[in-house]
Design an enzyme around this catalytic site. Structure first.
Site, PDB file in Angstrom:
ATOM      1  N   ARG A 120      -4.199  10.239  -6.999  1.00  0.00           N
ATOM      2  CA  ARG A 120      -4.128   9.802  -8.397  1.00  0.00           C
ATOM      3  C   ARG A 120      -5.340   8.953  -8.759  1.00  0.00           C
ATOM      4  O   ARG A 120      -6.021   8.415  -7.920  1.00  0.00           O
ATOM      5  CB  ARG A 120      -2.852   8.992  -8.634  1.00  0.00           C
ATOM      6  N   LYS A 185       1.107   3.451   3.860  1.00  0.00           N
ATOM      7  CA  LYS A 185       1.222   4.731   3.158  1.00  0.00           C
ATOM      8  C   LYS A 185       1.347   5.890   4.140  1.00  0.00           C
ATOM      9  O   LYS A 185       0.516   6.066   5.026  1.00  0.00           O
ATOM     10  CB  LYS A 185       0.012   4.939   2.245  1.00  0.00           C
ATOM     11  N   ARG A 320       1.479  -2.871  -7.348  1.00  0.00           N
ATOM     12  CA  ARG A 320       1.277  -3.511  -6.040  1.00  0.00           C
ATOM     13  C   ARG A 320       2.101  -4.781  -5.970  1.00  0.00           C
ATOM     14  O   ARG A 320       2.533  -5.318  -6.997  1.00  0.00           O
ATOM     15  CB  ARG A 320      -0.204  -3.826  -5.790  1.00  0.00           C
TER      16      ARG A 320
END
Length: 322
Positions: A120, A185, A320
């Site tokens: 993204r 991640k 975040r």
């Protein structure tokens, strides 16, 4: 020939240039030239005089035959696997091009390596050869773009379901499109849409998942990451992982068509990485701080700020921890 020589070297053992040449029907000089191409893919090749060539640790190539065998009977007729490419710019780009070809099945595009993989907000998706999963699935919707709100979150739910089948637990979802394992991640989702805003439209669901990331590649990744090898100790074959994810993804998309996101909201919310935590929402113009209160029935982020609880939709935004 490159595919054939990689198949021979996949076991990680030494193979002499003479034996490789005999198996491939070429000269030892031609074998040496193929080894240069193997190295250009980013694979390490050991060459020892008198012993031959080997790829340390071998290479886990995807198998189209085994992938199709791994599809459940319920989805086998609903997905059309395109030829697995060794390398391509982007599986999403290939899928978008393929949308011009009519067909009733969803098409699955898979690559061993992407040279221009995208995340993204235009970020690069690091895509080393035969290490992780890079795939895109096309899906047709008939109710317009407005009905697709929450779709990236639905894909996250599908991936959670598939990972649990593989014994991967403690995975959470980060709004709007990342999967994390203990705040690192593991996977990301990129959706791209083509079609009528109020009628028939096609969506490309692009997914990247870390399976066995080469450690030398970690310098290129800008955020904490993890792969299935670290989580499980030894990851299943990438073919098995992909089949399991597709077996979960297609039924979940069908569930979304029938129920909308509201029917899957509680499942997503139960795995929300930042539930009730202080977060910062970054947009192109502003940073907005607040408490994450999950998502609403359309998949919009609910953020409790000084102005009360506000809903924010996906797009060029990033979330975040505060």
């Amino acid at each position: 020939m490159l595919s054939a020589i990689l198949g021979l070297l996949a076991d990680g053992k030494f193979h002499s240039g003479q034996d490789l040449g005999k198996a491939l029907g070429v000269s030892r000089s031609a074998v040496w030239k193929q080894m240069q191409l193997v190295q250009e893919l980013g694979l390490e090749v050991y060459s020892v005089k008198g012993r031959g060539y080997r790829i340390p640790g071998g290479v886990d190539l995807l198998s189209a035959e085994q992938l199709i065998k791994g599809f459940s009977p319920a989805i086998a007729d609903k997905v059309e696997l395109q030829p697995i490419e060794f390398t391509m710019p982007s599986t999403n780009a290939a899928a978008l091009t393929g949308l011009v070809v009519p067909g009733n099945c969803s098409r699955l595009y898979v690559a061993e390596q992407q040279t221009a993989g995208r995340g993204r907000r235009g970020r690069q998706w690091v895509s080393p050869f035969a290490s992780n999963l890079y795939f895109s699935l096309t899906w047709q919707f008939s109710s317009g773009v407005a009905a697709l709100e929450g779709l990236s979150l639905v894909v996250g739910v599908a991936l959670l379901r598939g990972l649990r089948k593989l014994g991967v637990n403690d995975v959470s979802v980060k709004w709007p499109n990342d999967l994390l394992w203990r705040n690192r991640k593991l996977a990301g989702v990129l959706l791209e849409m083509v079609g009528d805003a109020s009628g028939e439209c096609n969506v490309v669901v692009g997914i990247g998942m870390n399976v066995n990331m080469p450690r030398q590649e970690m310098r290129e990744v800008e955020q904490p990451w993890v792969d299935l090898t670290e989580i499980l100790g030894e990851a299943p074959s990438r073919t098995r992982v992909l089949a399991t994810l597709i077996n979960a993804l297609i039924p979940t998309l069908e569930e979304f068509v029938e129920k909308g996101f509201s029917g899957l909201r509680d499942e997503w919310q139960a795995a929300n990485s930042f539930q009730d935590e202080s977060v910062v929402l970054q947009t192109a113009q502003h940073n907005i701080q607040g408490l994450c209160r999950g998502v609403n029935d359309t998949g919009a982020l609910l953020l409790e700020t000084v102005n009360g609880v506000e809903a924010f939709h996906g797009g060029e935004v990033s979330l975040r921890a505060s």
